[in-house]
Design a protein around this motif. Sequence first.
Motif, short mmCIF file in Angstrom:
data_model
loop_
_atom_site.label_atom_id
_atom_site.label_comp_id
_atom_site.label_asym_id
_atom_site.label_seq_id
_atom_site.Cartn_x
_atom_site.Cartn_y
_atom_site.Cartn_z
N ASP A 61 119.42 59.48 32.72
CA ASP A 61 120.13 59.56 33.99
C ASP A 61 119.59 58.54 34.99
N GLU A 62 120.27 58.47 36.13
CA GLU A 62 119.97 57.45 37.13
C GLU A 62 118.49 57.45 37.53
N GLY A 63 117.88 56.27 37.49
CA GLY A 63 116.50 56.13 37.88
C GLY A 63 115.49 56.59 36.85
N GLY A 64 115.94 57.10 35.71
CA GLY A 64 115.04 57.55 34.66
C GLY A 64 114.61 56.39 33.78
N ALA A 65 113.63 56.64 32.92
CA ALA A 65 113.13 55.61 32.01
C ALA A 65 112.67 56.25 30.71
N VAL A 66 112.85 55.52 29.62
CA VAL A 66 112.43 56.01 28.31
C VAL A 66 111.78 54.89 27.52
N GLU A 67 110.70 55.24 26.82
CA GLU A 67 110.12 54.39 25.79
C GLU A 67 110.29 55.13 24.46
N TYR A 68 111.06 54.58 23.57
CA TYR A 68 111.23 55.17 22.24
C TYR A 68 110.52 54.26 21.26
N LEU A 69 109.36 54.71 20.76
CA LEU A 69 108.46 53.86 19.99
C LEU A 69 108.08 54.53 18.68
N PRO A 70 109.01 54.68 17.76
CA PRO A 70 108.66 55.28 16.46
C PRO A 70 107.81 54.32 15.64
N GLU A 71 107.11 54.87 14.64
CA GLU A 71 106.40 54.02 13.69
C GLU A 71 107.41 53.41 12.71
N ALA A 72 106.92 52.59 11.81
CA ALA A 72 107.79 51.83 10.91
C ALA A 72 108.61 52.75 10.00
N SER A 73 109.78 52.25 9.61
CA SER A 73 110.61 52.91 8.60
C SER A 73 110.57 52.07 7.33
N VAL A 74 110.16 52.70 6.22
CA VAL A 74 110.03 52.02 4.94
C VAL A 74 111.22 52.41 4.06
N ILE A 75 111.93 51.42 3.57
CA ILE A 75 113.10 51.67 2.73
C ILE A 75 112.68 51.46 1.29
N SER A 76 112.40 52.56 0.59
CA SER A 76 111.87 52.47 -0.77
C SER A 76 112.96 52.05 -1.75
N SER A 77 112.52 51.65 -2.92
CA SER A 77 113.46 51.22 -3.96
C SER A 77 114.45 52.32 -4.29
#
Length: 251
Positions: free
Chosen positions: A97-113
């Motif tokens: 919402d107005e004036g809000g802030a977010v940091e979305y910082l997930p760790e890595a995603s590994v795409i296996s065989s």
Amino acid sequence: MKATALLSVELSGDRAVVRELRSQAPITLVPRRTATAGGRTAVVHLVNSAATPLGGDHVDLRVRVGAGARLRLAGTAATVALPGRGSSRSTVRIEVDEGGAVEYLPEASVISSRADHESELIVELAAGARARCRETLVLGRYGEPSGHLVASTHLTRSGVPLLRQRLDLGDARMAASTGYLAGARVLATETVAWDRDPLAPASGQWWSLAPLAAGGALATAVADDAVTADRRLAEALSHHPDAKDLVLPVW
């Protein structure tokens, strides 16, 4: 497996508080409870409480940040997409919402065989809202080829699209081309919509920072390993005009 998690953060006085938190395995949300928490920035850790996503899984995370509140949502360990019956899917929807802030910082995603995974990140910002969202994709575990991944990012502010991006990775025919990620197996990106935007693109050794036409910026880095990719991504972000302010203070 189908799972849904909900997180809502609001400003109460001069403190950001978690108003709603619902976890469902394999998505576990853990609020930080320390002496330094309880300021304008709420800190919540995203924990994988089960092996996921497997083929056939569908996980959904919905986040809302109220007016004036700030949230740092950070991962604690890598996510590994695994093969199974059918494709898997993960969706993250963030509303600020107005004036809000977010940091979305997930760790890595590994795409296996042999994995077949689709991920979607949707970020909807109100006027004056800020966001930085990171994504690190590792194409295959050590010594194995990557599975298939379709990763989409949609970022809007006040209803105006800032970024609509789709990455289709893991095709063996494309991987054989020298033009495909320059042979790298890790791709790291960070989408930033903050107070100011870069006036012009910047680039260096395997990284770039590009302003978006309607506002915001996209930093990109490639490397042979996640540590180097993250370092290059940080170098790209150091050229952002708000580089010193991109980390939300917690007090």
